[in-house]
Scaffold this active site. Structure first.
Site, PDB file in Angstrom:
ATOM      1  N   ASP A 253       0.779  -1.235   0.000  1.00 61.88           N
ATOM      2  CA  ASP A 253       0.000   0.000   0.000  1.00 61.88           C
ATOM      3  C   ASP A 253       0.818   1.296   0.000  1.00 61.88           C
ATOM      4  OD1 ASP A 253      -2.716  -0.910  -0.101  1.00 61.88           O
ATOM      5  OD2 ASP A 253      -2.440  -1.715   1.911  1.00 61.88           O
TER       6      ASP A 253
ATOM      7  N   ASP B  24      -7.145  -3.482  -5.610  1.00 61.11           N
ATOM      8  CA  ASP B  24      -6.696  -2.219  -5.030  1.00 61.11           C
ATOM      9  C   ASP B  24      -5.266  -1.863  -5.479  1.00 61.11           C
ATOM     10  OD1 ASP B  24      -8.335  -3.995  -3.546  1.00 61.11           O
ATOM     11  OD2 ASP B  24      -8.200  -2.793  -1.740  1.00 61.11           O
TER      12      ASP B  24
HETATM   13  N1  GLY Z   1      -7.269  -0.968   0.039  1.00 63.55           N
HETATM   14  C1  GLY Z   1      -8.040  -1.462   1.101  1.00 63.55           C
HETATM   15  C2  GLY Z   1      -9.468  -1.120   0.987  1.00 63.55           C
HETATM   16  O1  GLY Z   1      -9.926  -0.580  -0.005  1.00 63.55           O
HETATM   17  O2  GLY Z   1     -10.170  -1.387   1.960  1.00 63.55           O
END
Ligand code: GLY
Length: 433
Positions: A111, A178
């Protein structure tokens, strides 16, 4: 007389409609200024600067710097600077950006693209602050360690640490949709440095996602598990949706946003084609979006919550998800609206702007937008972090839920981004600066 009146009426109508459009932007800026005064004060009230993430049971929750949402508050402040021109917000944004300094070396999850691009990336773009470029480059280097060449993808989560839930799902090399959001960092760093290693990784990841993450109708799976040695796809499933074959709303949001960005940096037809296919699928099919365009947290929640066999298999309780069939996810709407303004700019498809405008209009009032002085200072109510994780925690008697129907800092961040983009496209300007 008639000849004079008609143009005058037209000008008046145009003025009213333009003022109307600007009003919604200006009015939301005023609302955000009032709300963020509380959040900024709260972030400074501890011994060290803190990162607000949500508001629950009358209290603001703060996250550590290595949480995936840690860059959104800094990013929100950068957008407030951009929206208002007030140096105060740039000063606040810089402080909140620089507490994330060590994230450039973080390698244990994917992330960092979100965390560093929203904070340092916006700071570099808006103020060209010395050293921010190096942070972006170092972050790209760290993220590149997660590239798995045999599979051609960036690994999202680690699976070897038994203390983490990801180790207990039977995955080898999970990639979540994501992850498309990390590519912006890679593309930018290649542009900045002339080193196309990062761009190549980004395109490889986008191509594999294009190939493996989608159903025939252009809805996306949440998780695709790869064999990182052979490159084979092992499984397609979910972590945050209600079921493997359901359509988790935020996954669909990351999907349209990610492919629009991939097109922005590459000009590749296959990426914009995918973004358009996703948009058309989301917007034209009336079953996907409610009339106000703020989606349920999972498009298929009603169907699966009533599927007793599936619920027993997943949650050991046929009624586990019945209390959650009407919950919306504002964060998905903010992300989709922002992506649609950009996609509108490339395609000039009026439907995309119309639907984004509708989302902004719905978000600008109750029940979504918070009254000034409430909601801990967050702009919006009604977002969802992870409902399946929350249900499993509640069943296990753990008090920590994963954010059910609460404010979330990324819903606010993408809303302000969408507002900026709306303002630009309405002036005939490129929404991306
Ligand atoms: N990237 C984690 C979410 O969207 O919850």
């Amino acid at each position: 007389m008639k000849n004079i009146l008609l143009p005058m009426l037209l000008i008046a109508a145009l003025t009213i409609s333009c003022t109307g459009r600007n009003d919604i932007i200006q009015e939301n800026i005023r609302h955000a200024e009032a709300q963020l005064a509380y959040l900024i004060e709260a972030s400074e009230a501890g011994d060290t600067l803190r990162i607000p993430s949500t508001y629950k049971h009358g209290e603001i929750e703060f996250v550590p710097t290595d949480d995936w949402v840690s860059g959104f508050f800094a990013g929100t402040l950068w957008y407030m600077y951009e929206l208002t021109g007030k140096e105060y917000y740039a000063e606040q944004a810089q402080k909140h950006t620089e507490i994330l300094h060590d994230i450039q070396y973080l390698k244990w999850h994917h992330d960092v693209g979100f965390m560093v691009y929203d904070s340092y990336g916006n700071g570099l773009r808006l103020k060209n602050i010395p050293g921010y470029d190096t942070v972006l480059v170092n972050t790209a280097k760290s993220l590149a360690t997660r590239f798995r060449p045999a599979a051609g993808i960036i690994q999202s989560w680690n699976t070897h640490n038994p203390a983490q839930w990801q180790a207990h799902r039977g995955w080898k090399c999970p990639v979540i949709i994501d992850n498309m959001m990390n590519l912006e960092l890679f593309f930018k760093v290649s542009e900045m440095t002339g080193d196309d290693t990062y761009r190549k990784i980004a395109m490889s990841h986008a191509d594999k996602t294009l190939e493996n993450h989608y159903r025939d109708d252009f809805s996306t799976y949440h998780v695709v598990d790869y064999d990182d040695e052979t490159g084979e796809v092992r499984r397609k499933c979910t972590a945050q949706g209600i079921a493997d074959e359901s359509r988790w709303a935020r996954g669909q949001a990351w999907s349209i946003y990610g492919f629009t960005v991939a097109y922005r940096f590459t000009g590749e037809e296959r990426y914009i084609q995918r973004a358009k296919d996703i948009a058309d699928y989301l917007l034209i099919n009336e079953d996907n979006m409610p009339e106000d365009m703020i989606p349920l947290w999972d498009f298929d929640v009603v169907e699966f919550a009533n599927n007793e066999e599936e619920m027993v298999k997943l949650f050991n309780d046929k009624d586990a998800m019945l209390p959650y069939t009407e919950i919306r996810d504002v964060s998905s709407a903010s992300i989709i609206a922002s992506a649609l303004y950009e996609l509108y700019w490339y395609t000039k498809t009026e439907l995309y702007k119309e639907k984004a405008d509708k989302m902004i209009e719905s978000l600008s009032k109750a029940p979504y937008r918070a009254e000034v002085g409430t909601n801990g200072g967050f702009l919006f109510k009604h977002s969802v972090g992870s409902l399946p994780h929350s249900v499993l925690n509640i069943q296990a008697g753990r008090t920590k839920d994963h954010n059910i129907d609460v404010p979330l800092n990324y819903a606010d961040y993408y809303f302000l981004e969408a507002l900026l983009r709306k303002g630009r496209v309405e002036k005939g300007e490129n929404p991306i600066k």
